[in-house]
Design a protein around this motif. Sequence first.
Motif, PDB file in Angstrom:
ATOM      1  N   VAL A   1       0.868  -1.175   0.000  1.00 26.57           N
ATOM      2  CA  VAL A   1       0.000   0.000   0.000  1.00 26.57           C
ATOM      3  C   VAL A   1       0.907   1.227   0.000  1.00 26.57           C
ATOM      4  CG1 VAL A   1      -1.821   1.261   1.184  1.00 26.57           C
ATOM      5  CG2 VAL A   1      -1.788  -1.244   1.252  1.00 26.57           C
ATOM      6  N   VAL A   2       0.953   1.904  -1.144  1.00 21.79           N
ATOM      7  CA  VAL A   2       1.887   3.008  -1.333  1.00 21.79           C
ATOM      8  C   VAL A   2       1.349   4.283  -0.695  1.00 21.79           C
ATOM      9  CG1 VAL A   2       2.937   4.500  -3.090  1.00 21.79           C
ATOM     10  CG2 VAL A   2       2.847   2.016  -3.429  1.00 21.79           C
ATOM     11  N   PHE A   3       2.237   5.051  -0.077  1.00 26.14           N
ATOM     12  CA  PHE A   3       1.868   6.376   0.420  1.00 26.14           C
ATOM     13  C   PHE A   3       3.059   7.316   0.285  1.00 26.14           C
ATOM     14  CE2 PHE A   3       3.409   3.939   3.998  1.00 26.14           C
ATOM     15  CZ  PHE A   3       4.149   4.823   4.778  1.00 26.14           C
ATOM     16  N   PHE A   4       2.773   8.608   0.323  1.00 26.72           N
ATOM     17  CA  PHE A   4       3.774   9.646   0.097  1.00 26.72           C
ATOM     18  C   PHE A   4       3.916  10.485   1.354  1.00 26.72           C
ATOM     19  CE2 PHE A   4       1.655   8.463  -3.768  1.00 26.72           C
ATOM     20  CZ  PHE A   4       2.688   8.288  -4.679  1.00 26.72           C
ATOM     21  N   VAL A   5       5.143  10.692   1.768  1.00 26.18           N
ATOM     22  CA  VAL A   5       5.424  11.490   2.963  1.00 26.18           C
ATOM     23  C   VAL A   5       5.975  12.844   2.527  1.00 26.18           C
ATOM     24  CG1 VAL A   5       6.797  11.669   5.067  1.00 26.18           C
ATOM     25  CG2 VAL A   5       5.833   9.456   4.385  1.00 26.18           C
ATOM     26  N   ARG A   6       5.245  13.877   2.859  1.00 27.78           N
ATOM     27  CA  ARG A   6       5.655  15.237   2.525  1.00 27.78           C
ATOM     28  C   ARG A   6       6.726  15.730   3.492  1.00 27.78           C
ATOM     29  NH1 ARG A   6       0.839  19.351   1.419  1.00 27.78           N
ATOM     30  NH2 ARG A   6       2.364  20.527   2.620  1.00 27.78           N
ATOM     31  N   PRO A   7       7.431  16.807   3.125  1.00 28.45           N
ATOM     32  CA  PRO A   7       8.308  17.466   4.087  1.00 28.45           C
ATOM     33  C   PRO A   7       7.465  18.207   5.119  1.00 28.45           C
ATOM     34  CG  PRO A   7       8.205  18.745   2.071  1.00 28.45           C
ATOM     35  CD  PRO A   7       7.460  17.462   1.808  1.00 28.45           C
ATOM     36  N   PRO A   8       8.073  18.662   6.209  1.00 27.73           N
ATOM     37  CA  PRO A   8       7.314  19.443   7.189  1.00 27.73           C
ATOM     38  C   PRO A   8       6.682  20.671   6.545  1.00 27.73           C
ATOM     39  CG  PRO A   8       9.467  18.831   8.058  1.00 27.73           C
ATOM     40  CD  PRO A   8       9.473  18.467   6.611  1.00 27.73           C
ATOM     41  N   ARG A   9       5.553  21.106   7.066  1.00 24.34           N
ATOM     42  CA  ARG A   9       4.840  22.226   6.467  1.00 24.34           C
ATOM     43  C   ARG A   9       5.589  23.548   6.603  1.00 24.34           C
ATOM     44  NH1 ARG A   9      -0.169  21.308   4.699  1.00 24.34           N
ATOM     45  NH2 ARG A   9      -1.200  19.361   5.302  1.00 24.34           N
ATOM     46  N   ASP A  10       6.539  23.613   7.533  1.00 28.87           N
ATOM     47  CA  ASP A  10       7.210  24.893   7.771  1.00 28.87           C
ATOM     48  C   ASP A  10       8.427  25.120   6.885  1.00 28.87           C
ATOM     49  OD1 ASP A  10       8.811  22.989   8.888  1.00 28.87           O
ATOM     50  OD2 ASP A  10       8.900  23.884  10.892  1.00 28.87           O
ATOM     51  N   GLY A  11       8.715  24.210   5.954  1.00 26.37           N
ATOM     52  CA  GLY A  11       9.837  24.473   5.066  1.00 26.37           C
ATOM     53  C   GLY A  11      10.351  23.236   4.359  1.00 26.37           C
ATOM     54  N   ALA A  12      11.206  23.472   3.351  1.00 21.96           N
ATOM     55  CA  ALA A  12      11.792  22.390   2.571  1.00 21.96           C
ATOM     56  C   ALA A  12      12.934  21.742   3.333  1.00 21.96           C
ATOM     57  CB  ALA A  12      12.299  22.931   1.239  1.00 21.96           C
ATOM     58  N   THR A  13      13.191  20.486   3.054  1.00 22.42           N
ATOM     59  CA  THR A  13      14.340  19.786   3.627  1.00 22.42           C
ATOM     60  C   THR A  13      15.340  19.399   2.547  1.00 22.42           C
ATOM     61  OG1 THR A  13      13.283  17.608   3.456  1.00 22.42           O
ATOM     62  CG2 THR A  13      12.874  18.876   5.471  1.00 22.42           C
ATOM     63  N   ALA A  14      15.122  19.870   1.312  1.00 22.03           N
ATOM     64  CA  ALA A  14      16.023  19.591   0.199  1.00 22.03           C
ATOM     65  C   ALA A  14      15.889  20.720  -0.818  1.00 22.03           C
ATOM     66  CB  ALA A  14      15.687  18.249  -0.446  1.00 22.03           C
ATOM     67  N   ASP A  15      16.809  20.767  -1.772  1.00 25.82           N
ATOM     68  CA  ASP A  15      16.738  21.759  -2.852  1.00 25.82           C
ATOM     69  C   ASP A  15      15.928  21.252  -4.045  1.00 25.82           C
ATOM     70  OD1 ASP A  15      18.289  23.678  -1.541  1.00 25.82           O
ATOM     71  OD2 ASP A  15      20.162  22.788  -2.256  1.00 25.82           O
ATOM     72  N   ILE A  16      15.674  19.939  -4.082  1.00 24.61           N
ATOM     73  CA  ILE A  16      14.939  19.312  -5.173  1.00 24.61           C
ATOM     74  C   ILE A  16      13.551  18.925  -4.690  1.00 24.61           C
ATOM     75  CG2 ILE A  16      14.888  17.373  -6.791  1.00 24.61           C
ATOM     76  CD1 ILE A  16      17.939  17.134  -6.357  1.00 24.61           C
ATOM     77  N   CYS A  17      12.554  19.175  -5.520  1.00 29.20           N
ATOM     78  CA  CYS A  17      11.202  18.710  -5.235  1.00 29.20           C
ATOM     79  C   CYS A  17      10.770  17.755  -6.337  1.00 29.20           C
ATOM     80  CB  CYS A  17      10.234  19.889  -5.164  1.00 29.20           C
ATOM     81  SG  CYS A  17       8.507  19.399  -4.915  1.00 29.20           S
ATOM     82  N   TYR A  18      10.413  16.543  -5.979  1.00 29.67           N
ATOM     83  CA  TYR A  18       9.833  15.589  -6.912  1.00 29.67           C
ATOM     84  C   TYR A  18       8.315  15.681  -6.813  1.00 29.67           C
ATOM     85  CZ  TYR A  18       7.977  11.162  -8.622  1.00 29.67           C
ATOM     86  OH  TYR A  18       7.221  10.211  -9.270  1.00 29.67           O
ATOM     87  N   LEU A  19       7.668  16.042  -7.919  1.00 32.40           N
ATOM     88  CA  LEU A  19       6.215  16.138  -7.957  1.00 32.40           C
ATOM     89  C   LEU A  19       5.656  14.796  -8.401  1.00 32.40           C
ATOM     90  CD1 LEU A  19       3.609  17.821  -7.785  1.00 32.40           C
ATOM     91  CD2 LEU A  19       3.983  18.489 -10.174  1.00 32.40           C
ATOM     92  N   ALA A  20       5.163  14.014  -7.467  1.00 32.91           N
ATOM     93  CA  ALA A  20       4.602  12.696  -7.786  1.00 32.91           C
ATOM     94  C   ALA A  20       3.274  12.881  -8.512  1.00 32.91           C
ATOM     95  CB  ALA A  20       4.404  11.891  -6.504  1.00 32.91           C
ATOM     96  N   PRO A  21       3.134  12.328  -9.725  1.00 26.07           N
ATOM     97  CA  PRO A  21       1.934  12.563 -10.540  1.00 26.07           C
ATOM     98  C   PRO A  21       0.743  11.723 -10.077  1.00 26.07           C
ATOM     99  CG  PRO A  21       3.419  11.121 -11.725  1.00 26.07           C
ATOM    100  CD  PRO A  21       4.131  11.517 -10.455  1.00 26.07           C
ATOM    101  N   THR A  22       0.264  12.010  -8.873  1.00 24.95           N
ATOM    102  CA  THR A  22      -0.778  11.177  -8.283  1.00 24.95           C
ATOM    103  C   THR A  22      -2.120  11.328  -8.990  1.00 24.95           C
ATOM    104  OG1 THR A  22      -1.094  12.921  -6.616  1.00 24.95           O
ATOM    105  CG2 THR A  22       0.295  11.043  -6.010  1.00 24.95           C
ATOM    106  N   ALA A  23      -2.355  12.459  -9.670  1.00 26.79           N
ATOM    107  CA  ALA A  23      -3.591  12.575 -10.442  1.00 26.79           C
ATOM    108  C   ALA A  23      -3.590  11.557 -11.581  1.00 26.79           C
ATOM    109  CB  ALA A  23      -3.766  13.992 -10.981  1.00 26.79           C
TER     110      ALA A  23
END
Length: 410
Positions: A33-55
């Motif tokens: 059962v796949v799930f996606f864990v976001r970074p904390p809401r108060d900021g990024a934890t990396a310089d790269i963002c992978y946009l998972a095409p969940t739609a």
Amino acid sequence: EWETDFTFSVPTDLQSGVYAAKLMIGETLPEYVVFFVRPPRDGATADICYLAPTASYLAYANSRNLDVKATTEARRGGLLVATADDLFLSEHPEFGYSLYESHADGSGVCYSSRLRPILTTRPNQPLWIFNQDGYLIYWLDRMGYRADVITDEDLHQEGHNLIGRYKTLITGSHPEYWSKEMWDAAQTYVNEGGRLMYLGGNGFYWRIAFSDRFPGAIEHRRAEDGSRPWIAEPGEYRMSFTGELSGLWRRSDRTPNQLVGVGFAAQGFSKGTYYVRKPDSFNPRADWIFNGIGADERIGDFGFAGNGASGQEIDRYDTFLGSPPHALILASSEGHNYNMLLANEEFTSTHLMVTADENHDVRSDMVFFETTSGGAVFSTGSISWIASIAWNDCKNNCSRIMQNVLNRFL
């Protein structure tokens, strides 16, 4: 109204990423059962963002390959292979349908939700969208890059503020389904200096809607042209969630070419092929992309999807459709076979010249361009690209190009 079997509280120190709960019953094969864990809401934890095409994952969720009319053997260029999950889904309608199927009365399925078991978004499924995106996740880890992960639904809800804090935004292999809010956020990101790596094909294609009343669900109507498994009835072109016209983004005067330099050109699933460098690849604006790549070297004549980096569904550069005139065509595909056919929105009447050996428009283009604000876009124009970057333990020219671009963008 599926019942909850167990819950899991995500630890606050768990790194953002793509995860799965592994389920076992005795000695049977595991289920995930796949799930996606976001970074904390108060900021990024990396310089790269992978946009998972969940739609896109939702659009294809629980697609019954044995039942979808568009999935013919001729279209696939070979015999269909039924998996155990194909047979299971055909026997169990209660798991809900994909947007590629029809109801018993012939009307198309226009709603899909993640609030149900989804068998197709699994690491042990046939190679399509989620599994191909897994090669990108592997490549980032293998090459030592850290990336935060957000989903299409996150981008829709929170917009540019969510991605504006990242130096580079990376897409998956098939980001096909986009809402207006998602599109606006991505366009603002590029306009304001963001660096976008579009690593797929047939992206930014269909217009969808989300709803605050039904979180976790998307809606889409197959209106106004396009490669459609069903056609919306008259009076059903607009989405009930928002009242917006659905169908192709191209019919709403927003083309993928405007955003990422390329747009959907053709599809064919029997085999992949390679790219060859074009004169623009030697332009000083972009020659750094090919550091370590020979002038006559075939790019991506290998891969896990049809043995080539250009395949399945491919995009090309076209100024008539809004590709920026200053964009550079770095490389183009060659060697597609009879099964790679021109998209039907590319012609207006019966048209015989639809294959790669007959029509020059049947190709994928690798494109690069800058924006006036210091941003940049790199597009590969092929669903199969990501399935080639991990070939030979990531020691290949597709991987080298990826490194050159990502390092520069960072």
